[in-house]
Design a protein around this motif. Sequence first.
Motif, PDB file in Angstrom:
ATOM      1  N   ASN A  52      -5.114  13.371  -9.361  1.00 26.09           N
ATOM      2  CA  ASN A  52      -5.491  12.447  -8.356  1.00 26.09           C
ATOM      3  C   ASN A  52      -5.236  10.931  -8.376  1.00 26.09           C
ATOM      4  OD1 ASN A  52      -5.693  14.767  -6.561  1.00 26.09           O
ATOM      5  ND2 ASN A  52      -8.107  14.304  -6.532  1.00 26.09           N
ATOM      6  N   LYS A  53      -5.309  10.608  -9.719  1.00 23.39           N
ATOM      7  CA  LYS A  53      -5.452   9.221 -10.140  1.00 23.39           C
ATOM      8  C   LYS A  53      -3.984   8.635  -9.765  1.00 23.39           C
ATOM      9  CE  LYS A  53      -4.116   9.564 -14.931  1.00 23.39           C
ATOM     10  NZ  LYS A  53      -4.700   9.442 -16.259  1.00 23.39           N
ATOM     11  N   TYR A  54      -2.871   9.520  -9.623  1.00 24.29           N
ATOM     12  CA  TYR A  54      -1.690   9.052  -9.324  1.00 24.29           C
ATOM     13  C   TYR A  54      -1.183   8.923  -7.879  1.00 24.29           C
ATOM     14  CZ  TYR A  54      -0.801  10.121 -14.260  1.00 24.29           C
ATOM     15  OH  TYR A  54      -0.952  10.191 -15.509  1.00 24.29           O
ATOM     16  N   ILE A  55      -2.333   9.418  -7.006  1.00 22.04           N
ATOM     17  CA  ILE A  55      -2.080   9.276  -5.468  1.00 22.04           C
ATOM     18  C   ILE A  55      -1.682   7.791  -5.077  1.00 22.04           C
ATOM     19  CG2 ILE A  55      -2.847   9.859  -3.243  1.00 22.04           C
ATOM     20  CD1 ILE A  55      -3.820  12.587  -4.621  1.00 22.04           C
ATOM     21  N   PRO A  56      -2.650   6.955  -5.253  1.00 26.41           N
ATOM     22  CA  PRO A  56      -2.322   5.354  -4.969  1.00 26.41           C
ATOM     23  C   PRO A  56      -1.002   5.028  -5.196  1.00 26.41           C
ATOM     24  CG  PRO A  56      -4.701   5.618  -5.594  1.00 26.41           C
ATOM     25  CD  PRO A  56      -3.980   7.078  -6.192  1.00 26.41           C
ATOM     26  N   VAL A  57      -0.512   5.135  -6.485  1.00 23.83           N
ATOM     27  CA  VAL A  57       0.790   4.524  -6.846  1.00 23.83           C
ATOM     28  C   VAL A  57       1.851   5.422  -6.171  1.00 23.83           C
ATOM     29  CG1 VAL A  57       2.258   4.585  -8.839  1.00 23.83           C
ATOM     30  CG2 VAL A  57      -0.207   4.188  -9.320  1.00 23.83           C
ATOM     31  N   ILE A  58       1.696   6.511  -5.785  1.00 25.11           N
ATOM     32  CA  ILE A  58       2.646   7.179  -4.988  1.00 25.11           C
ATOM     33  C   ILE A  58       2.681   7.121  -3.736  1.00 25.11           C
ATOM     34  CG2 ILE A  58       3.190   9.669  -4.107  1.00 25.11           C
ATOM     35  CD1 ILE A  58       2.314  10.876  -6.790  1.00 25.11           C
ATOM     36  N   VAL A  59       1.672   6.724  -3.017  1.00 24.55           N
ATOM     37  CA  VAL A  59       1.616   6.504  -1.539  1.00 24.55           C
ATOM     38  C   VAL A  59       2.065   4.934  -1.508  1.00 24.55           C
ATOM     39  CG1 VAL A  59       0.312   8.226  -0.792  1.00 24.55           C
ATOM     40  CG2 VAL A  59      -0.909   6.093  -1.581  1.00 24.55           C
ATOM     41  N   GLY A  60       1.470   4.066  -2.400  1.00 28.84           N
ATOM     42  CA  GLY A  60       2.030   2.806  -2.341  1.00 28.84           C
ATOM     43  C   GLY A  60       3.588   2.318  -2.639  1.00 28.84           C
ATOM     44  N   THR A  61       4.088   3.312  -3.548  1.00 29.17           N
ATOM     45  CA  THR A  61       5.595   3.126  -3.813  1.00 29.17           C
ATOM     46  C   THR A  61       6.460   3.478  -2.420  1.00 29.17           C
ATOM     47  OG1 THR A  61       5.380   3.460  -5.980  1.00 29.17           O
ATOM     48  CG2 THR A  61       7.475   3.915  -5.116  1.00 29.17           C
ATOM     49  N   THR A  62       5.783   4.749  -1.817  1.00 30.52           N
ATOM     50  CA  THR A  62       6.311   5.304  -0.653  1.00 30.52           C
ATOM     51  C   THR A  62       6.392   4.448   0.536  1.00 30.52           C
ATOM     52  OG1 THR A  62       5.672   7.458  -1.503  1.00 30.52           O
ATOM     53  CG2 THR A  62       6.417   7.176   0.697  1.00 30.52           C
ATOM     54  N   GLY A  63       4.905   3.723   0.477  1.00 34.24           N
ATOM     55  CA  GLY A  63       4.686   2.691   1.658  1.00 34.24           C
ATOM     56  C   GLY A  63       5.928   1.672   1.432  1.00 34.24           C
ATOM     57  N   GLY A  64       6.043   0.871   0.267  1.00 39.45           N
ATOM     58  CA  GLY A  64       6.896   0.196   0.050  1.00 39.45           C
ATOM     59  C   GLY A  64       8.516   0.188   0.381  1.00 39.45           C
ATOM     60  N   ILE A  65       8.916   1.666   0.206  1.00 44.02           N
ATOM     61  CA  ILE A  65      10.063   2.169   0.642  1.00 44.02           C
ATOM     62  C   ILE A  65      10.314   2.292   1.970  1.00 44.02           C
ATOM     63  CG2 ILE A  65      11.802   4.108   0.338  1.00 44.02           C
ATOM     64  CD1 ILE A  65      10.598   4.418  -2.220  1.00 44.02           C
ATOM     65  N   LEU A  66       9.340   2.750   2.656  1.00 39.78           N
ATOM     66  CA  LEU A  66       9.190   3.080   4.259  1.00 39.78           C
ATOM     67  C   LEU A  66       9.188   1.425   4.745  1.00 39.78           C
ATOM     68  CD1 LEU A  66       6.783   6.110   4.751  1.00 39.78           C
ATOM     69  CD2 LEU A  66       9.236   5.909   5.139  1.00 39.78           C
ATOM     70  N   GLY A  67       8.677   0.570   4.219  1.00 42.24           N
ATOM     71  CA  GLY A  67       8.540  -0.803   4.782  1.00 42.24           C
ATOM     72  C   GLY A  67       9.875  -1.319   4.899  1.00 42.24           C
ATOM     73  N   VAL A  68      10.730  -1.361   3.940  1.00 39.91           N
ATOM     74  CA  VAL A  68      12.298  -1.807   3.955  1.00 39.91           C
ATOM     75  C   VAL A  68      12.917  -0.978   4.891  1.00 39.91           C
ATOM     76  CG1 VAL A  68      14.172  -2.057   2.594  1.00 39.91           C
ATOM     77  CG2 VAL A  68      11.970  -2.688   1.727  1.00 39.91           C
ATOM     78  N   THR A  69      12.695   0.232   4.814  1.00 39.22           N
ATOM     79  CA  THR A  69      13.354   1.258   6.021  1.00 39.22           C
ATOM     80  C   THR A  69      12.877   0.998   7.312  1.00 39.22           C
ATOM     81  OG1 THR A  69      13.337   3.195   4.449  1.00 39.22           O
ATOM     82  CG2 THR A  69      13.884   3.523   6.640  1.00 39.22           C
ATOM     83  N   ALA A  70      11.805   0.573   7.658  1.00 37.30           N
ATOM     84  CA  ALA A  70      11.160   0.115   8.890  1.00 37.30           C
ATOM     85  C   ALA A  70      11.878  -1.088   9.333  1.00 37.30           C
ATOM     86  CB  ALA A  70       9.761   0.357   8.980  1.00 37.30           C
ATOM     87  N   ALA A 101       8.051  -7.895   9.823  1.00 36.01           N
ATOM     88  CA  ALA A 101       8.823  -8.288   8.632  1.00 36.01           C
ATOM     89  C   ALA A 101      10.348  -8.424   8.792  1.00 36.01           C
ATOM     90  CB  ALA A 101       8.562  -7.461   7.381  1.00 36.01           C
ATOM     91  N   ALA A 102      10.759  -9.616   8.431  1.00 39.26           N
ATOM     92  CA  ALA A 102      12.287  -9.925   8.728  1.00 39.26           C
ATOM     93  C   ALA A 102      13.106 -10.120   7.156  1.00 39.26           C
ATOM     94  CB  ALA A 102      12.382 -11.292   9.469  1.00 39.26           C
ATOM     95  N   ASP A 103      12.329  -9.790   5.814  1.00 43.42           N
ATOM     96  CA  ASP A 103      13.003 -10.069   4.793  1.00 43.42           C
ATOM     97  C   ASP A 103      12.414  -8.895   3.959  1.00 43.42           C
ATOM     98  OD1 ASP A 103      10.578 -11.527   2.713  1.00 43.42           O
ATOM     99  OD2 ASP A 103      10.219 -11.831   5.013  1.00 43.42           O
ATOM    100  N   TYR A 104      12.933  -8.751   2.923  1.00 34.80           N
ATOM    101  CA  TYR A 104      12.779  -7.709   1.809  1.00 34.80           C
ATOM    102  C   TYR A 104      11.277  -7.660   1.330  1.00 34.80           C
ATOM    103  CZ  TYR A 104      17.712  -6.035   2.313  1.00 34.80           C
ATOM    104  OH  TYR A 104      18.759  -5.616   2.662  1.00 34.80           O
ATOM    105  N   MET A 105      11.024  -8.864   0.730  1.00 31.25           N
ATOM    106  CA  MET A 105       9.719  -8.838  -0.138  1.00 31.25           C
ATOM    107  C   MET A 105       8.441  -8.694   1.084  1.00 31.25           C
ATOM    108  SD  MET A 105      10.390  -9.223  -3.083  1.00 31.25           S
ATOM    109  CE  MET A 105       9.003  -9.745  -3.622  1.00 31.25           C
ATOM    110  N   THR A 106       8.548  -9.186   2.174  1.00 30.79           N
ATOM    111  CA  THR A 106       7.477  -9.016   2.994  1.00 30.79           C
ATOM    112  C   THR A 106       7.441  -7.585   3.647  1.00 30.79           C
ATOM    113  OG1 THR A 106       7.844 -11.344   4.114  1.00 30.79           O
ATOM    114  CG2 THR A 106       6.503 -10.016   5.386  1.00 30.79           C
TER     115      THR A 106
END
Length: 95
Positions: free
Chosen positions: A32-50, A59-64
């Motif tokens: 379970n200690k890896y779950i925050p890393v996995i959901v954080g990384t997934t969220g970052g990828i989904l953020g760019v996709t969104a 957000a209008a740029d990649y970093m944001t």
Amino acid sequence: MDITSLGITGVAVITVICYLIGQAVKVTGLDNKYIPVIVGTTGGILGVTAMFLMPDFPAADYMTAVAVGIVSGLAATGIHQVAKQMGGGNRGDRQ
């Protein structure tokens, strides 16, 4: 002002998807200690996709977009912890 003009719906979508991914990872038996890393990384990828798919995404740029996605993904972990604490214990969750 309409709440959809703030882009809140895009953030909520990422949080829900990341929550479900976190629950799926929990079932796999991965520590379970890896779950925050996995959901954080997934969220970052989904953020760019969104950023490309949702016109009202806040957000209008990649970093944001990555930052909004990571925060949304980690919010899924926080939501789970709040629900667990208010529910009265771990109810069989591995710690």
